[in-house]
Enzyme design. Structure first.
Site, PDB file in Angstrom:
ATOM      1  N   LEU A  82     -25.942 -33.419  35.948  1.00 54.09           N
ATOM      2  CA  LEU A  82     -24.752 -35.139  35.936  1.00 54.09           C
ATOM      3  C   LEU A  82     -25.550 -35.728  36.306  1.00 54.09           C
ATOM      4  O   LEU A  82     -24.841 -37.125  35.361  1.00 54.09           O
ATOM      5  CB  LEU A  82     -23.279 -34.286  36.714  1.00 54.09           C
ATOM      6  CG  LEU A  82     -22.314 -35.142  36.654  1.00 54.09           C
ATOM      7  CD1 LEU A  82     -21.850 -35.427  34.920  1.00 54.09           C
ATOM      8  CD2 LEU A  82     -21.308 -35.013  37.393  1.00 54.09           C
ATOM      9  N   ALA A 102     -25.719 -31.247  45.239  1.00 53.40           N
ATOM     10  CA  ALA A 102     -24.654 -29.954  45.185  1.00 53.40           C
ATOM     11  C   ALA A 102     -26.071 -28.623  45.651  1.00 53.40           C
ATOM     12  O   ALA A 102     -26.452 -28.960  44.497  1.00 53.40           O
ATOM     13  CB  ALA A 102     -23.266 -29.770  44.402  1.00 53.40           C
ATOM     14  N   TYR A 103     -25.473 -27.896  46.165  1.00 54.38           N
ATOM     15  CA  TYR A 103     -26.171 -26.697  46.148  1.00 54.38           C
ATOM     16  C   TYR A 103     -25.252 -26.102  45.042  1.00 54.38           C
ATOM     17  O   TYR A 103     -24.531 -25.530  45.236  1.00 54.38           O
ATOM     18  CB  TYR A 103     -26.106 -26.035  47.562  1.00 54.38           C
ATOM     19  CG  TYR A 103     -27.182 -24.744  48.075  1.00 54.38           C
ATOM     20  CD1 TYR A 103     -28.064 -24.691  48.537  1.00 54.38           C
ATOM     21  CD2 TYR A 103     -26.729 -23.533  46.529  1.00 54.38           C
ATOM     22  CE1 TYR A 103     -28.833 -23.670  48.302  1.00 54.38           C
ATOM     23  CE2 TYR A 103     -27.303 -22.513  46.902  1.00 54.38           C
ATOM     24  CZ  TYR A 103     -27.991 -22.309  47.521  1.00 54.38           C
ATOM     25  OH  TYR A 103     -29.385 -20.875  47.901  1.00 54.38           O
ATOM     26  N   THR A 104     -26.111 -25.433  43.928  1.00 50.54           N
ATOM     27  CA  THR A 104     -25.575 -25.125  42.918  1.00 50.54           C
ATOM     28  C   THR A 104     -26.429 -23.590  42.390  1.00 50.54           C
ATOM     29  O   THR A 104     -25.846 -22.722  41.236  1.00 50.54           O
ATOM     30  CB  THR A 104     -25.665 -26.038  41.039  1.00 50.54           C
ATOM     31  OG1 THR A 104     -27.318 -26.756  41.088  1.00 50.54           O
ATOM     32  CG2 THR A 104     -25.209 -27.015  41.703  1.00 50.54           C
ATOM     33  N   THR A 115     -16.292 -27.876  41.506  1.00 50.71           N
ATOM     34  CA  THR A 115     -15.668 -26.469  39.915  1.00 50.71           C
ATOM     35  C   THR A 115     -14.512 -25.822  39.701  1.00 50.71           C
ATOM     36  O   THR A 115     -14.163 -25.369  41.533  1.00 50.71           O
ATOM     37  CB  THR A 115     -17.426 -25.927  41.157  1.00 50.71           C
ATOM     38  OG1 THR A 115     -17.468 -24.321  40.364  1.00 50.71           O
ATOM     39  CG2 THR A 115     -16.720 -25.000  42.522  1.00 50.71           C
ATOM     40  N   ASP A 116     -14.521 -25.005  39.071  1.00 59.59           N
ATOM     41  CA  ASP A 116     -13.571 -23.734  38.550  1.00 59.59           C
ATOM     42  C   ASP A 116     -13.952 -22.883  39.538  1.00 59.59           C
ATOM     43  O   ASP A 116     -12.559 -21.732  39.626  1.00 59.59           O
ATOM     44  CB  ASP A 116     -14.003 -23.103  37.219  1.00 59.59           C
ATOM     45  CG  ASP A 116     -15.315 -22.859  36.705  1.00 59.59           C
ATOM     46  OD1 ASP A 116     -16.214 -23.513  37.340  1.00 59.59           O
ATOM     47  OD2 ASP A 116     -15.249 -22.348  35.599  1.00 59.59           O
ATOM     48  N   TYR A 149     -20.717 -20.021  46.943  1.00 61.10           N
ATOM     49  CA  TYR A 149     -20.958 -20.987  45.714  1.00 61.10           C
ATOM     50  C   TYR A 149     -19.331 -21.557  46.529  1.00 61.10           C
ATOM     51  O   TYR A 149     -19.580 -22.186  46.625  1.00 61.10           O
ATOM     52  CB  TYR A 149     -21.633 -20.704  44.701  1.00 61.10           C
ATOM     53  CG  TYR A 149     -21.531 -22.022  43.808  1.00 61.10           C
ATOM     54  CD1 TYR A 149     -21.992 -23.278  44.086  1.00 61.10           C
ATOM     55  CD2 TYR A 149     -20.581 -22.181  42.985  1.00 61.10           C
ATOM     56  CE1 TYR A 149     -21.989 -24.508  43.588  1.00 61.10           C
ATOM     57  CE2 TYR A 149     -20.610 -23.021  42.143  1.00 61.10           C
ATOM     58  CZ  TYR A 149     -21.068 -24.493  42.846  1.00 61.10           C
ATOM     59  OH  TYR A 149     -20.921 -25.114  41.882  1.00 61.10           O
ATOM     60  N   LYS A 180     -18.333 -25.017  48.130  1.00 53.12           N
ATOM     61  CA  LYS A 180     -17.794 -25.942  47.209  1.00 53.12           C
ATOM     62  C   LYS A 180     -16.068 -26.659  47.821  1.00 53.12           C
ATOM     63  O   LYS A 180     -15.410 -27.682  47.250  1.00 53.12           O
ATOM     64  CB  LYS A 180     -17.243 -26.080  45.881  1.00 53.12           C
ATOM     65  CG  LYS A 180     -18.695 -25.870  45.270  1.00 53.12           C
ATOM     66  CD  LYS A 180     -19.535 -26.785  45.514  1.00 53.12           C
ATOM     67  CE  LYS A 180     -19.255 -27.990  44.109  1.00 53.12           C
ATOM     68  NZ  LYS A 180     -19.586 -29.216  44.287  1.00 53.12           N
ATOM     69  N   TRP A 214     -19.062 -24.472  33.782  1.00 54.98           N
ATOM     70  CA  TRP A 214     -20.014 -24.734  33.497  1.00 54.98           C
ATOM     71  C   TRP A 214     -21.080 -25.824  32.241  1.00 54.98           C
ATOM     72  O   TRP A 214     -21.325 -25.899  30.328  1.00 54.98           O
ATOM     73  CB  TRP A 214     -19.648 -23.607  31.502  1.00 54.98           C
ATOM     74  CG  TRP A 214     -18.551 -22.496  32.390  1.00 54.98           C
ATOM     75  CD1 TRP A 214     -18.636 -22.212  33.477  1.00 54.98           C
ATOM     76  CD2 TRP A 214     -18.598 -20.628  31.126  1.00 54.98           C
ATOM     77  NE1 TRP A 214     -17.416 -20.958  33.018  1.00 54.98           N
ATOM     78  CE2 TRP A 214     -17.725 -20.053  31.988  1.00 54.98           C
ATOM     79  CE3 TRP A 214     -18.835 -21.128  29.822  1.00 54.98           C
ATOM     80  CZ2 TRP A 214     -17.499 -18.985  31.376  1.00 54.98           C
ATOM     81  CZ3 TRP A 214     -18.099 -19.397  29.368  1.00 54.98           C
ATOM     82  CH2 TRP A 214     -17.812 -18.665  29.911  1.00 54.98           C
TER      83      TRP A 214
HETATM   84  N1  LIG Z   1     -24.014 -26.218  37.234  1.00 52.54           N
HETATM   85  C1  LIG Z   1     -22.687 -26.077  36.477  1.00 52.54           C
HETATM   86  O1  LIG Z   1     -22.439 -25.012  36.218  1.00 52.54           O
HETATM   87  C2  LIG Z   1     -21.162 -26.777  37.564  1.00 52.54           C
HETATM   88  C3  LIG Z   1     -19.805 -25.793  37.326  1.00 52.54           C
HETATM   89  C4  LIG Z   1     -19.267 -26.337  38.302  1.00 52.54           C
HETATM   90  C5  LIG Z   1     -19.352 -27.326  38.726  1.00 52.54           C
HETATM   91  N2  LIG Z   1     -20.370 -28.130  38.741  1.00 52.54           N
HETATM   92  C6  LIG Z   1     -20.785 -29.444  40.269  1.00 52.54           C
HETATM   93  O2  LIG Z   1     -20.408 -30.398  38.769  1.00 52.54           O
HETATM   94  C7  LIG Z   1     -21.519 -30.802  40.052  1.00 52.54           C
HETATM   95  C8  LIG Z   1     -23.015 -31.427  39.522  1.00 52.54           C
HETATM   96  O3  LIG Z   1     -23.501 -30.447  38.501  1.00 52.54           O
HETATM   97  P1  LIG Z   1     -25.013 -29.817  38.436  1.00 52.54           P
HETATM   98  O4  LIG Z   1     -25.127 -28.945  37.446  1.00 52.54           O
HETATM   99  O5  LIG Z   1     -25.505 -30.828  37.606  1.00 52.54           O
HETATM  100  O6  LIG Z   1     -26.241 -30.025  39.788  1.00 52.54           O
HETATM  101  P2  LIG Z   1     -28.018 -29.972  39.519  1.00 52.54           P
HETATM  102  O7  LIG Z   1     -28.215 -29.948  37.614  1.00 52.54           O
HETATM  103  O8  LIG Z   1     -27.488 -28.563  40.075  1.00 52.54           O
HETATM  104  O9  LIG Z   1     -27.720 -31.773  40.396  1.00 52.54           O
HETATM  105  C9  LIG Z   1     -28.260 -31.360  41.861  1.00 52.54           C
HETATM  106  C10 LIG Z   1     -28.645 -31.783  42.637  1.00 52.54           C
HETATM  107  O10 LIG Z   1     -28.122 -32.236  43.701  1.00 52.54           O
HETATM  108  C11 LIG Z   1     -29.507 -32.309  44.253  1.00 52.54           C
HETATM  109  N3  LIG Z   1     -29.234 -31.832  45.947  1.00 52.54           N
HETATM  110  C12 LIG Z   1     -29.337 -30.783  46.546  1.00 52.54           C
HETATM  111  N4  LIG Z   1     -29.600 -31.245  47.674  1.00 52.54           N
HETATM  112  C13 LIG Z   1     -29.053 -32.275  48.217  1.00 52.54           C
HETATM  113  C14 LIG Z   1     -29.136 -33.184  49.133  1.00 52.54           C
HETATM  114  N5  LIG Z   1     -29.223 -32.891  50.665  1.00 52.54           N
HETATM  115  N6  LIG Z   1     -29.434 -34.732  49.538  1.00 52.54           N
HETATM  116  C15 LIG Z   1     -29.431 -35.715  47.820  1.00 52.54           C
HETATM  117  N7  LIG Z   1     -29.214 -34.814  46.767  1.00 52.54           N
HETATM  118  C16 LIG Z   1     -29.631 -32.783  47.009  1.00 52.54           C
HETATM  119  C17 LIG Z   1     -30.149 -31.554  44.122  1.00 52.54           C
HETATM  120  O11 LIG Z   1     -31.859 -31.623  44.049  1.00 52.54           O
HETATM  121  P3  LIG Z   1     -32.734 -30.379  44.607  1.00 52.54           P
HETATM  122  O12 LIG Z   1     -32.938 -30.260  42.013  1.00 52.54           O
HETATM  123  O13 LIG Z   1     -34.194 -31.270  44.624  1.00 52.54           O
HETATM  124  O14 LIG Z   1     -32.302 -29.598  45.263  1.00 52.54           O
HETATM  125  C18 LIG Z   1     -29.898 -32.042  42.463  1.00 52.54           C
HETATM  126  O15 LIG Z   1     -31.259 -32.757  41.544  1.00 52.54           O
HETATM  127  C19 LIG Z   1     -22.070 -29.932  41.372  1.00 52.54           C
HETATM  128  O16 LIG Z   1     -20.940 -30.576  42.703  1.00 52.54           O
HETATM  129  C20 LIG Z   1     -21.763 -28.732  41.254  1.00 52.54           C
HETATM  130  O17 LIG Z   1     -21.097 -27.747  41.507  1.00 52.54           O
HETATM  131  C21 LIG Z   1     -21.475 -27.443  38.681  1.00 52.54           C
END
Ligand SMILES: NC(=O)c1ccc[n+]([C@@H]2O[C@H](COP(=O)([O-])OP(=O)(O)OC[C@H]3O[C@@H](n4cnc5c(N)ncnc54)[C@H](OP(=O)(O)O)[C@@H]3O)[C@@H](O)[C@H]2O)c1
Length: 300
Positions: free
Chosen positions: A12, A61-63, A102-103, A126, A130, A152
Site C-alpha cells: 500500500l 504493519a506486521y503482515t 483487516t477483515d 495476526y 491488529k 485480501w
Molecule cells: N496484505 C493483506 O492482504 C492485507 C489484508 C488486510 C489488511 N491489510 C492491512 O493493510 C495494511 C497495508 O498492508 P500491506 O499489504 O501493504 O503490508 P506490507 O506489504 O506487508 O507492508 C508493511 C510494511 O510495514 C513495514 N514495517 C514493519 N514493521 C515496521 C516498523 N516497525 N516501522 C516501520 N515500518 C514497518 C514493513 O517493512 P518490512 O517488510 O521491512 O518488515 C513493510 O514494508 C496493513 O495495516 C495490513 O495489516 C493487509
C-alpha cells in the site's frame, strides 16, 4: 499538506508513493523501518514536529499471518504498540490519522457482509494483534482520524497472492487453491486512491471505523482462476477445502466487508474486484512492470 506515510516500502505504501505524483497538493514523507522507528514515541513525535506533518497514513504493519503465530510479540509491537504511539501523537498535536486494519478481526461466521459495528472475534494471532491496535486507537480517540479495514490486499508491488500465482503458474501444471473461504480481493492502488481523496475531507470529533474492499465477492479458487484467465496461463487451478490445505493458522471462512459507509460519506465509487484485478495483472504482464519500487517524490 504534509503527509507522513509509514511502512512506505510495503504494497500500500508503494502505491501511495506512486500515486503521490497525481496529487500535487500533498507533500509525501515516505518512511520505512530504517528511516523512522514508529516503535519509539519520541523519535516519531520529533519527526512529525520537525516536518510539520498534517496527516499520517499508517501503512506499517506486521503482515505475515503464518509467522505471527510464533512471533506474536513482534506482531504486537508493530500492529498494536506502534499504532498506540501514532494515536497519541495524532491526538497531542491535532494531526489527521488514517490507520489500516483487516477483515481478519472477524471470525468469519457471518453470512452477510460485515459492517463496521459488527462484533470482532479474530481467529489468529495476526488478527488479535491488529484488533489490539484498533482498540488502542479507539481508546485514545484522536479526532479527524479513521481506521480503514481492508481485505485480501494485492498490488504490483511487494509479495502477494496475485504475484505468487503468476510465478507458480510458470513452474507448475496445476495449483490447488482453497474454495471455501469467501472474501473480496482489494487492489492496493484503488485503496491508495481512495485514501488520497479522503485525507482533505476527514472531519470527525473522534476516530471512525470504515470498511474498504473492491466490490463483489469470490473464493481464493475463483481469484486464482481469474488471474490465470487474465494472464492467459494454461496452469490448472484445482479446488480444495480449507481442511485439505495443511496450515496451523485459522482464517475466517467468510470475510466480506460492507463498504457502504465509506462510499456514501466520501462519495467514492469502488471498482469491482475482477476489473481491478485485470488492471493489475495486465500491468504485471507488461514489459514496463516495475522491478524496483519508485523513488520518492519528496520528503525522504
Ligand atoms: N496484505 C493483506 O492482504 C492485507 C489484508 C488486510 C489488511 N491489510 C492491512 O493493510 C495494511 C497495508 O498492508 P500491506 O499489504 O501493504 O503490508 P506490507 O506489504 O506487508 O507492508 C508493511 C510494511 O510495514 C513495514 N514495517 C514493519 N514493521 C515496521 C516498523 N516497525 N516501522 C516501520 N515500518 C514497518 C514493513 O517493512 P518490512 O517488510 O521491512 O518488515 C513493510 O514494508 C496493513 O495495516 C495490513 O495489516 C493487509
Amino acid at each position: 499538506m504534509n503527509v507522513l506515510i509509514t511502512g512506505a516500502n510495503g504494497q500500500l505504501g508503494l502505491e501511495l508513493k506512486t500515486l503521490g505524483n497525481k496529487f500535487p497538493k500533498f507533500n509525501l514523507f515516505c518512511t520505512n523501518k530504517s528511516t523512522l522507528n514508529i516503535l519509539n514515541f519520541e523519535e516519531a513525535e520529533q519527526y512529525v514536529l520537525k516536518n510539520k506533518i498534517d496527516a499520517i497514513v499508517n501503512c506499517a504493519a506486521y503482515t505475515d499471518v503464518n509467522k505471527a503465530e510464533e512471533e506474536f510479540e513482534l506482531a504486537d509491537e508493530v500492529n498494536h504498540l506502534a499504532v498506540k504511539n501514532l494515536g497519541l501523537i495524532a491526538k497531542k498535536h491535532n494531526i489527521k490519522l488514517i490507520h489500516l486494519s483487516t477483515d481478519y478481526v472477524f471470525d468469519g461466521n457471518s453470512k452477510i457482509p460485515y459492517s463496521e459495528t459488527d462484533k470482532t472475534n479474530p481467529k489468529n494471532a495476526y488478527g488479535i494483534s491488529k484488533l489490539k491496535g484498533e482498540k488502542a486507537l479507539l481508546e485514545i480517540n484522536p479526532k479527524n482520524s479513521m481506521i480503514i479495514r481492508t481485505s485480501w490486499l494485492y498490488s504490483e508491488f511487494g509479495n502477494n497472492f496475485v504475484k505468487s500465482m503468476l510465478k507458480l503458474s510458470k513452474e507448475r501444471e496445476s495449483i490447488s487453491v482453497i474454495y471455501d473461504q469467501i472474501g473480496s480481493p482489494t487492489y492496493a492502488k484503488d485503496l491508495a486512491t481512495a485514501i488520497l481523496k479522503i485525507i482533505p475531507e476527514i472531519t470527525s470529533e473522534g476516530i471512525q471505523i470504515y470498511h474498504y474492499a473492491n466490490k463483489g465477492q469470490c473464493s481464493w479458487f475463483d481469484f486464482a482462476s481469474a488471474i490465470m484467465k487474465i494472464a492467459q496461463q494454461n496452469c490448472i487451478i484445482l479446488p480444495i477445502t480449507s481442511a485439505e490445505f495443511k496450515t496451523k493458522v485459522k482464517r475466517p471462512k467468510y470475510s466480506l466487508l460492507n463498504t457502504e459507509k465509506i462510499e456514501k460519506e466520501f462519495n467514492l465509487k469502488i471498482p469491482n474486484w475482477s476489473a481491478a484485478l485485470k488492471e493489475c495483472v495486465l500491468k504485471l504482464k507488461s514489459p514496463l512492470a516495475p522491478e524496483k519500487p519508485p523513488s520518492p517524490r519528496r520528503g525522504n
